[in-house]
Write a protein that holds these residues in place. Structure first.
Motif, PDB file in Angstrom:
ATOM      1  N   GLY A  54      19.117  -2.760 -29.722  1.00  0.00           N
ATOM      2  CA  GLY A  54      18.382  -2.274 -30.883  1.00  0.00           C
ATOM      3  C   GLY A  54      19.163  -2.161 -32.173  1.00  0.00           C
ATOM      4  O   GLY A  54      18.625  -1.686 -33.169  1.00  0.00           O
ATOM      5  N   GLY A  55      20.410  -2.603 -32.172  1.00  0.00           N
ATOM      6  CA  GLY A  55      21.225  -2.482 -33.366  1.00  0.00           C
ATOM      7  C   GLY A  55      21.264  -3.752 -34.187  1.00  0.00           C
ATOM      8  O   GLY A  55      20.414  -4.635 -34.037  1.00  0.00           O
ATOM      9  N   PRO A  56      22.276  -3.895 -35.039  1.00  0.00           N
ATOM     10  CA  PRO A  56      22.423  -5.090 -35.875  1.00  0.00           C
ATOM     11  C   PRO A  56      23.073  -6.234 -35.102  1.00  0.00           C
ATOM     12  O   PRO A  56      23.272  -6.155 -33.883  1.00  0.00           O
ATOM     13  CB  PRO A  56      23.326  -4.584 -37.006  1.00  0.00           C
ATOM     14  N   GLY A  57      23.415  -7.306 -35.810  1.00  0.00           N
ATOM     15  CA  GLY A  57      24.135  -8.415 -35.211  1.00  0.00           C
ATOM     16  C   GLY A  57      23.284  -9.242 -34.266  1.00  0.00           C
ATOM     17  O   GLY A  57      22.120  -9.539 -34.539  1.00  0.00           O
ATOM     18  N   ALA A  58      23.871  -9.624 -33.131  1.00  0.00           N
ATOM     19  CA  ALA A  58      23.158 -10.448 -32.158  1.00  0.00           C
ATOM     20  C   ALA A  58      21.919  -9.738 -31.630  1.00  0.00           C
ATOM     21  O   ALA A  58      20.911 -10.382 -31.305  1.00  0.00           O
ATOM     22  CB  ALA A  58      24.092 -10.818 -31.008  1.00  0.00           C
ATOM     23  N   MET A  59      21.979  -8.410 -31.524  1.00  0.00           N
ATOM     24  CA  MET A  59      20.823  -7.650 -31.053  1.00  0.00           C
ATOM     25  C   MET A  59      19.651  -7.823 -32.015  1.00  0.00           C
ATOM     26  O   MET A  59      18.515  -8.092 -31.603  1.00  0.00           O
ATOM     27  CB  MET A  59      21.193  -6.165 -30.922  1.00  0.00           C
TER      28      MET A  59
ATOM     29  N   PHE B 163      24.126 -12.592 -21.861  1.00  0.00           N
ATOM     30  CA  PHE B 163      25.232 -11.991 -22.600  1.00  0.00           C
ATOM     31  C   PHE B 163      25.793 -13.007 -23.581  1.00  0.00           C
ATOM     32  O   PHE B 163      26.407 -14.010 -23.188  1.00  0.00           O
ATOM     33  CB  PHE B 163      26.332 -11.523 -21.642  1.00  0.00           C
ATOM     34  N   LEU B 164      25.561 -12.769 -24.864  1.00  0.00           N
ATOM     35  CA  LEU B 164      26.138 -13.593 -25.917  1.00  0.00           C
ATOM     36  C   LEU B 164      27.561 -13.131 -26.199  1.00  0.00           C
ATOM     37  O   LEU B 164      27.950 -12.028 -25.795  1.00  0.00           O
ATOM     38  CB  LEU B 164      25.273 -13.488 -27.172  1.00  0.00           C
ATOM     39  N   PRO B 165      28.370 -13.931 -26.882  1.00  0.00           N
ATOM     40  CA  PRO B 165      29.741 -13.507 -27.178  1.00  0.00           C
ATOM     41  C   PRO B 165      29.775 -12.146 -27.877  1.00  0.00           C
ATOM     42  O   PRO B 165      29.003 -11.871 -28.799  1.00  0.00           O
ATOM     43  CB  PRO B 165      30.253 -14.616 -28.106  1.00  0.00           C
TER      44      PRO B 165
ATOM     45  N   GLY C 188      25.010  -8.648 -26.971  1.00  0.00           N
ATOM     46  CA  GLY C 188      25.935  -9.429 -27.782  1.00  0.00           C
ATOM     47  C   GLY C 188      26.533  -8.603 -28.893  1.00  0.00           C
ATOM     48  O   GLY C 188      26.190  -7.436 -29.087  1.00  0.00           O
ATOM     49  N   GLY C 189      27.406  -9.214 -29.652  1.00  0.00           N
ATOM     50  CA  GLY C 189      28.194  -8.506 -30.646  1.00  0.00           C
ATOM     51  C   GLY C 189      27.395  -7.955 -31.810  1.00  0.00           C
ATOM     52  O   GLY C 189      26.556  -8.646 -32.394  1.00  0.00           O
ATOM     53  N   HIS C 190      27.693  -6.709 -32.174  1.00  0.00           N
ATOM     54  CA  HIS C 190      27.024  -6.066 -33.312  1.00  0.00           C
ATOM     55  C   HIS C 190      27.532  -6.589 -34.644  1.00  0.00           C
ATOM     56  O   HIS C 190      26.908  -6.392 -35.687  1.00  0.00           O
ATOM     57  CB  HIS C 190      27.231  -4.550 -33.252  1.00  0.00           C
ATOM     58  N   ALA C 191      28.684  -7.268 -34.631  1.00  0.00           N
ATOM     59  CA  ALA C 191      29.300  -7.714 -35.881  1.00  0.00           C
ATOM     60  C   ALA C 191      28.799  -9.076 -36.359  1.00  0.00           C
ATOM     61  O   ALA C 191      29.182  -9.533 -37.437  1.00  0.00           O
ATOM     62  CB  ALA C 191      30.821  -7.759 -35.719  1.00  0.00           C
ATOM     63  N   VAL C 192      27.946  -9.728 -35.585  1.00  0.00           N
ATOM     64  CA  VAL C 192      27.409 -11.031 -35.985  1.00  0.00           C
ATOM     65  C   VAL C 192      26.580 -10.864 -37.252  1.00  0.00           C
ATOM     66  O   VAL C 192      25.659 -10.040 -37.299  1.00  0.00           O
ATOM     67  CB  VAL C 192      26.558 -11.638 -34.856  1.00  0.00           C
TER      68      VAL C 192
ATOM     69  N   ALA D 137      25.890 -19.111 -37.854  1.00  0.00           N
ATOM     70  CA  ALA D 137      25.367 -19.933 -36.766  1.00  0.00           C
ATOM     71  C   ALA D 137      25.117 -19.092 -35.520  1.00  0.00           C
ATOM     72  O   ALA D 137      24.135 -19.306 -34.793  1.00  0.00           O
ATOM     73  CB  ALA D 137      26.348 -21.068 -36.463  1.00  0.00           C
ATOM     74  N   ALA D 138      25.995 -18.112 -35.266  1.00  0.00           N
ATOM     75  CA  ALA D 138      25.823 -17.258 -34.093  1.00  0.00           C
ATOM     76  C   ALA D 138      24.544 -16.437 -34.198  1.00  0.00           C
ATOM     77  O   ALA D 138      23.841 -16.212 -33.199  1.00  0.00           O
ATOM     78  CB  ALA D 138      27.030 -16.342 -33.932  1.00  0.00           C
ATOM     79  N   TYR D 139      24.220 -15.976 -35.402  1.00  0.00           N
ATOM     80  CA  TYR D 139      22.990 -15.210 -35.618  1.00  0.00           C
ATOM     81  C   TYR D 139      21.772 -16.094 -35.366  1.00  0.00           C
ATOM     82  O   TYR D 139      20.814 -15.688 -34.688  1.00  0.00           O
ATOM     83  CB  TYR D 139      22.969 -14.653 -37.038  1.00  0.00           C
ATOM     84  N   ALA D 140      21.807 -17.338 -35.882  1.00  0.00           N
ATOM     85  CA  ALA D 140      20.690 -18.260 -35.686  1.00  0.00           C
ATOM     86  C   ALA D 140      20.511 -18.592 -34.205  1.00  0.00           C
ATOM     87  O   ALA D 140      19.378 -18.697 -33.709  1.00  0.00           O
ATOM     88  CB  ALA D 140      20.914 -19.535 -36.497  1.00  0.00           C
ATOM     89  N   ASP D 141      21.621 -18.744 -33.475  1.00  0.00           N
ATOM     90  CA  ASP D 141      21.532 -19.016 -32.037  1.00  0.00           C
ATOM     91  C   ASP D 141      20.873 -17.855 -31.291  1.00  0.00           C
ATOM     92  O   ASP D 141      20.041 -18.061 -30.405  1.00  0.00           O
ATOM     93  CB  ASP D 141      22.925 -19.261 -31.463  1.00  0.00           C
ATOM     94  N   ALA D 142      21.269 -16.628 -31.639  1.00  0.00           N
ATOM     95  CA  ALA D 142      20.695 -15.460 -30.980  1.00  0.00           C
ATOM     96  C   ALA D 142      19.202 -15.336 -31.289  1.00  0.00           C
ATOM     97  O   ALA D 142      18.403 -14.959 -30.429  1.00  0.00           O
ATOM     98  CB  ALA D 142      21.430 -14.199 -31.404  1.00  0.00           C
ATOM     99  N   ALA D 143      18.816 -15.664 -32.521  1.00  0.00           N
ATOM    100  CA  ALA D 143      17.401 -15.614 -32.887  1.00  0.00           C
ATOM    101  C   ALA D 143      16.608 -16.674 -32.116  1.00  0.00           C
ATOM    102  O   ALA D 143      15.493 -16.408 -31.650  1.00  0.00           O
ATOM    103  CB  ALA D 143      17.251 -15.831 -34.390  1.00  0.00           C
TER     104      ALA D 143
END
Length: 361
Positions: free
Chosen positions: A183-188, A287-289, A152-156, A161-167
């Motif tokens: 392994g990076g930031p955002g959705a990862m 695969f998240l947005p 998913g996107g590194h910019a989340v 809300a998108a971050y909470a959904d990915a978590a």
């Protein structure tokens, strides 16, 4: 897979070396000795048959390397001025990469600066040896685990809300699988966070999300961003005992690794990292947005599934109907590609993470 018996024996601990020699081992053909401090053992080595043995980054007394080579061993010295261990035998941890000082002085930052420099012949060799070592360590780590990927996107941003959904996705998947991300930031990061806190309650997960939201982005202060993550882990205590994997790269070193992956396979070369990340996810990928990077991963995975043996096709779940049909219309092409192939029934488009969890496996 790491070999500890048979024709090829990997010896990564000096106590193991001493134990084997004390038990009578004198023919070291096929031994792969990595990163051992063998100082004070010149007499032992001189009494061994070493043709076909390899000594990778070992500490040896003066003159021993030349003697080993003259008797048929291969000796690879530690390369100078390289900030990574080219012969390491384990994956990284977040605390190892971030170190105890400020981020600018951390092992991660120094490795990124090195990877972005003109490496020259020795540097390119070191990068190749390092990534090969990570391959070996990762192969050992994934053994016996069933991994599901989350892309998913590194910019989340933290707090969204998108971050909470990915978590939440990582938290739910972590009950059945080992969650792997880039392994990076955002959705990862969010997926690694949820999977790391799999043993905690929903309330505990929400508390962790609140803690990290105080520093929503790594820019302008990576150190503060990482510290908020470490605070969330410390506050969770035993609840942060989940195993989860991150596979980042210094190619994107301006994006720091997230602290929630319990094991980190960090590569110098991104092409190797991308291929490995897809390969280890045997239980499928969600695969998240995301944008270009996530789109690339969708079709890399689709290519693997398109040509895969029927028993090796892995589930693909795209989350976010509007995103994948309107904003970036990946779904129509993916569905057309899958038509009449073994992968057709393993490719899905859903609206939310709870639906995605039900389809994985």
């Amino acid at each position: 897979m790491r070999h500890t018996r048979g024709r090829v024996v990997e010896v990564d601990d000096v106590d193991d070396f001493d134990r084997r020699v004390a038990a009578g081992a004198r023919d070291l053909a096929g031994w792969r000795c990595r990163g051992l401090d063998l100082s004070g053992r010149a007499d032992v080595l001189s009494s061994c048959h070493v043709a076909g043995a390899m000594f990778l980054g070992c500490v040896l007394d003066a003159g021993v390397a030349a003697d080993l080579e003259s008797r048929g061993a291969l000796v690879f010295p530690t390369l100078p001025d390289v900030p990574v261990d080219t012969y390491r035998t384990s994956l990284y941890t977040a605390r190892e990469l971030f170190g105890a000082a400020g981020y600018a002085e951390s092992p991660d930052a120094r490795a990124y600066a090195w990877a972005e420099s003109d490496l020259g012949h020795d540097g390119l060799l070191a990068a190749t040896l390092h990534d090969h070592a990570i391959d070996g360590a990762l192969a050992g780590w994934v053994g016996g685990r069933s991994l599901v990927g989350v892309m998913g996107g590194h910019a989340v941003r933290r707090g969204s809300a998108a971050y909470a959904d990915a978590a939440r996705l990582g938290w739910l998947l972590g009950r059945r699988f080992t969650v792997a991300t880039g392994g990076g930031p955002g959705a990862m990061e969010a997926a690694n966070l949820g999977a790391r806190l799999v043993a905690t309650s929903e309330h505990g997960l929400r508390e962790a999300l609140t803690t990290v939201a105080a520093v929503p982005h790594y820019d302008p202060d990576v150190g503060a961003w990482a510290a908020a993550g470490f605070r969330a882990l410390d506050d969770a205590g035993a609840g942060a005992g989940g195993e989860t994997l991150g596979i980042p790269t210094w190619h994107y070193g301006h994006e720091p690794p997230n602290v929630f992956a319990s094991a980190i396979a960090k590569y110098v070369r991104n092409a190797v990292r991308e291929a490995v990340l897809l390969e280890v996810c045997d239980a499928g990928i969600v695969f998240l947005p995301g944008a270009a990077g996530t789109v690339q991963e969708v079709f890399q995975d689709a290519c693997e599934n398109y040509y895969a043996d029927p028993t090796s096709v892995a589930t693909m779940v795209l989350v976010g109907r509007d995103h994948w049909t309107e904003h970036l219309p990946v779904w129509p092409l993916l569905r057309a590609l899958a038509r009449d192939r073994e992968m057709e029934d393993r490719v899905h488009l859903v609206d939310g993470v709870d639906e995605a969890v039900e389809l994985v496996g």
